[in-house]
Design a protein around this motif. Structure first.
Motif, PDB file in Angstrom:
ATOM      1  N   GLU A 182       6.796  -5.586  -7.550  1.00 33.64           N
ATOM      2  CA  GLU A 182       5.728  -4.697  -8.039  1.00 33.64           C
ATOM      3  C   GLU A 182       6.172  -3.242  -8.008  1.00 33.64           C
ATOM      4  OE1 GLU A 182       1.338  -5.758  -7.320  1.00 33.64           O
ATOM      5  OE2 GLU A 182       2.370  -6.422  -5.516  1.00 33.64           O
ATOM      6  N   GLY A 183       6.826  -2.857  -6.920  1.00 33.08           N
ATOM      7  CA  GLY A 183       7.328  -1.480  -6.803  1.00 33.08           C
ATOM      8  C   GLY A 183       8.317  -1.160  -7.904  1.00 33.08           C
ATOM      9  N   LYS A 211       0.844  -1.207   0.000  1.00 32.01           N
ATOM     10  CA  LYS A 211       0.000   0.000   0.000  1.00 32.01           C
ATOM     11  C   LYS A 211       0.877   1.254   0.000  1.00 32.01           C
ATOM     12  CE  LYS A 211      -3.689   2.026   2.755  1.00 32.01           C
ATOM     13  NZ  LYS A 211      -4.306   2.015   4.077  1.00 32.01           N
ATOM     14  N   LYS A 212       1.891   1.245   0.838  1.00 30.63           N
ATOM     15  CA  LYS A 212       2.776   2.420   0.956  1.00 30.63           C
ATOM     16  C   LYS A 212       3.560   2.638  -0.340  1.00 30.63           C
ATOM     17  CE  LYS A 212       2.967   4.293   4.531  1.00 30.63           C
ATOM     18  NZ  LYS A 212       2.129   5.413   5.021  1.00 30.63           N
ATOM     19  N   ILE A 213       4.073   1.542  -0.920  1.00 28.37           N
ATOM     20  CA  ILE A 213       4.830   1.674  -2.172  1.00 28.37           C
ATOM     21  C   ILE A 213       3.933   2.224  -3.283  1.00 28.37           C
ATOM     22  CG2 ILE A 213       5.915   0.332  -4.036  1.00 28.37           C
ATOM     23  CD1 ILE A 213       7.269  -1.382  -1.905  1.00 28.37           C
ATOM     24  N   PHE A 214       2.694   1.738  -3.341  1.00 30.48           N
ATOM     25  CA  PHE A 214       1.799   2.210  -4.396  1.00 30.48           C
ATOM     26  C   PHE A 214       1.425   3.678  -4.213  1.00 30.48           C
ATOM     27  CE2 PHE A 214       0.447  -0.932  -7.570  1.00 30.48           C
ATOM     28  CZ  PHE A 214       1.278  -1.967  -7.200  1.00 30.48           C
ATOM     29  N   GLU A 215       1.336   4.135  -2.961  1.00 30.95           N
ATOM     30  CA  GLU A 215       1.104   5.567  -2.720  1.00 30.95           C
ATOM     31  C   GLU A 215       2.260   6.394  -3.291  1.00 30.95           C
ATOM     32  OE1 GLU A 215       0.624   6.337   1.475  1.00 30.95           O
ATOM     33  OE2 GLU A 215      -1.148   5.064   1.574  1.00 30.95           O
ATOM     34  N   ILE A 216       3.468   5.880  -3.122  1.00 37.79           N
ATOM     35  CA  ILE A 216       4.657   6.616  -3.569  1.00 37.79           C
ATOM     36  C   ILE A 216       4.771   6.602  -5.098  1.00 37.79           C
ATOM     37  CG2 ILE A 216       7.187   6.709  -3.473  1.00 37.79           C
ATOM     38  CD1 ILE A 216       6.938   5.366  -0.658  1.00 37.79           C
ATOM     39  N   VAL A 217       4.589   5.429  -5.713  1.00 36.82           N
ATOM     40  CA  VAL A 217       4.741   5.367  -7.175  1.00 36.82           C
ATOM     41  C   VAL A 217       3.587   6.088  -7.882  1.00 36.82           C
ATOM     42  CG1 VAL A 217       6.169   3.279  -7.262  1.00 36.82           C
ATOM     43  CG2 VAL A 217       3.685   3.060  -7.341  1.00 36.82           C
ATOM     44  N   LYS A 218       2.457   6.222  -7.199  1.00 38.99           N
ATOM     45  CA  LYS A 218       1.327   6.944  -7.787  1.00 38.99           C
ATOM     46  C   LYS A 218       1.720   8.396  -8.069  1.00 38.99           C
ATOM     47  CE  LYS A 218      -2.401   8.089  -5.406  1.00 38.99           C
ATOM     48  NZ  LYS A 218      -3.500   7.871  -4.454  1.00 38.99           N
ATOM     49  N   HIS A 219       2.567   8.931  -7.204  1.00 39.57           N
ATOM     50  CA  HIS A 219       3.037  10.307  -7.384  1.00 39.57           C
ATOM     51  C   HIS A 219       4.305  10.381  -8.228  1.00 39.57           C
ATOM     52  CE1 HIS A 219       0.424  10.664  -3.767  1.00 39.57           C
ATOM     53  NE2 HIS A 219       0.019  11.735  -4.431  1.00 39.57           N
ATOM     54  N   LYS A 220       4.671   9.235  -8.816  1.00 40.30           N
ATOM     55  CA  LYS A 220       5.834   9.152  -9.713  1.00 40.30           C
ATOM     56  C   LYS A 220       7.103   9.728  -9.095  1.00 40.30           C
ATOM     57  CE  LYS A 220       3.081   8.781 -13.851  1.00 40.30           C
ATOM     58  NZ  LYS A 220       2.771   9.186 -15.190  1.00 40.30           N
ATOM     59  N   ALA A 221       7.382   9.310  -7.886  1.00 44.90           N
ATOM     60  CA  ALA A 221       8.637   9.730  -7.244  1.00 44.90           C
ATOM     61  C   ALA A 221       9.809   9.273  -8.108  1.00 44.90           C
ATOM     62  CB  ALA A 221       8.731   9.100  -5.860  1.00 44.90           C
ATOM     63  N   PRO A 222      10.697  10.185  -8.482  1.00 45.91           N
ATOM     64  CA  PRO A 222      11.773   9.801  -9.408  1.00 45.91           C
ATOM     65  C   PRO A 222      12.775   8.816  -8.795  1.00 45.91           C
ATOM     66  CG  PRO A 222      12.026  12.089  -8.694  1.00 45.91           C
ATOM     67  CD  PRO A 222      10.712  11.623  -8.176  1.00 45.91           C
ATOM     68  N   VAL A 223      13.009   8.953  -7.489  1.00 47.45           N
ATOM     69  CA  VAL A 223      13.953   8.028  -6.832  1.00 47.45           C
ATOM     70  C   VAL A 223      13.311   7.484  -5.551  1.00 47.45           C
ATOM     71  CG1 VAL A 223      16.257   7.720  -5.841  1.00 47.45           C
ATOM     72  CG2 VAL A 223      15.930   9.379  -7.687  1.00 47.45           C
ATOM     73  N   ILE A 224      13.221   6.174  -5.476  1.00 45.27           N
ATOM     74  CA  ILE A 224      12.681   5.517  -4.276  1.00 45.27           C
ATOM     75  C   ILE A 224      13.761   4.577  -3.735  1.00 45.27           C
ATOM     76  CG2 ILE A 224      10.884   4.005  -3.344  1.00 45.27           C
ATOM     77  CD1 ILE A 224       9.184   4.830  -5.841  1.00 45.27           C
ATOM     78  N   LEU A 225      14.188   4.836  -2.508  1.00 46.41           N
ATOM     79  CA  LEU A 225      15.199   3.977  -1.881  1.00 46.41           C
ATOM     80  C   LEU A 225      14.556   3.280  -0.689  1.00 46.41           C
ATOM     81  CD1 LEU A 225      18.334   6.342  -1.985  1.00 46.41           C
ATOM     82  CD2 LEU A 225      17.596   4.652  -3.684  1.00 46.41           C
ATOM     83  N   VAL A 226      14.568   1.964  -0.728  1.00 42.15           N
ATOM     84  CA  VAL A 226      13.925   1.174   0.332  1.00 42.15           C
ATOM     85  C   VAL A 226      14.979   0.724   1.340  1.00 42.15           C
ATOM     86  CG1 VAL A 226      12.448  -0.814   0.829  1.00 42.15           C
ATOM     87  CG2 VAL A 226      12.241   0.368  -1.378  1.00 42.15           C
TER      88      VAL A 226
END
Lengths: 114, 147
Positions: free
Chosen positions: A65-66, A32-47
């Protein structure tokens, strides 16, 4: 300990800090959290997985999926700080060749060599 | 002499953590390294996840019975559920080059354990047996144990 998920934004980078065990029970929260972030097209996501003691295939599937969602808009989706047993799951499934995996935050950002 | 322990849980994903903790203890008693323990725990967790998802279709109040037996040369784990019968022919690990979420559980189980045998489901449920050979140094230490 229940799963804790925190999101931090710094200099255009979204950090997803996960703490606890990621399994069938907790992976929907991560998803759920990852999809919230990718929905806003964050250019860089570091987990940040430094405090993830356990991850099963449902956790791995969530990260796939992320990665796939982020690839759709040419974003960068990377992991760092994997503990040995979590790293082993990625190695067993050969996903260590698919994901960008870094030992720590600075190398994931690019401040130092991995 | 064999040592045996039964772990009973409901098909509730929130209980998987407790199952993993108990199984870790069993692996420790059997003499496995922490790396092997993690792999065995992962394999059993994946099996339970598949039972919850596929045999019980995410119902959370159904039984899962995990019997762990430490034998002379191996740890044997039998997992029984009372869910919808599973056709063994349909259980296949997916190809790793096929990058998609899901389908990795069976691959992990068959990769980390020395033996994995699924039995055809009946109207009473399903059975799975997994084995992991004990480390050599543990086998050598217990010559009196019988299979």
């Amino acid at each position: 300990m229940n799963l804790e998920i925190n999101v931090e934004e710094s200099n255009g980078i979204v950090f997803l800090h996960i703490k606890g065990e990621v399994d069938l029970y907790s992976s929907p929260d991560v998803r759920k959290k990852i999809f919230e972030i990718v929905k806003h097209k964050a250019p860089v996501i570091l987990v940040n997985l430094e405090q993830v003691k356990y991850m099963d295939s449902s956790g791995v599937a969530t990260l796939i999926e992320g990665l796939q969602q982020s690839n759709k808009y040419n974003g960068r989706f990377a992991l760092y700080g994997l503990q040995n047993n979590v790293k082993e799951v990625f190695e067993l499934t050969r996903l260590d060749k698919i994901f960008a995996i870094y030992p720590d935050r600075d190398s994931a950002i690019g401040k130092k060599d991995a | 002499m064999t040592k045996s322990i039964e772990i009973h849980i409901n098909s509730d994903p929130s209980l998987l953590r407790m199952m993993r903790a108990a199984l870790s203890q069993v692996c420790e008693v059997a003499g496995f390294s922490s790396s092997d323990t993690n792999k065995i725990v992962l394999a059993v967790d994946e099996a339970c996840t598949n039972i919850i998802r596929h045999a019980y279709k995410n119902k959370t109040n159904k039984p899962i019975i995990i019997t762990c037996t430490i034998r002379r040369s191996k740890l044997e784990i039998v997992i029984i559920d009372h869910g919808s019968p599973v056709d063994v022919k349909k259980i296949k690990p997916r190809k790793l080059e096929d990058l998609r979420p899901g389908g990795l559980g069976v691959y992990l189980m068959t990769t980390v354990m020395d033996k994995v045998k699924f039995f055809n489901g009946t109207d009473k449920g399903n059975k799975l047996i997994m084995c992991k050979n004990l480390p050599k140094e543990v086998k050598n230490c217990e010559p009196g144990n019988q299979r």
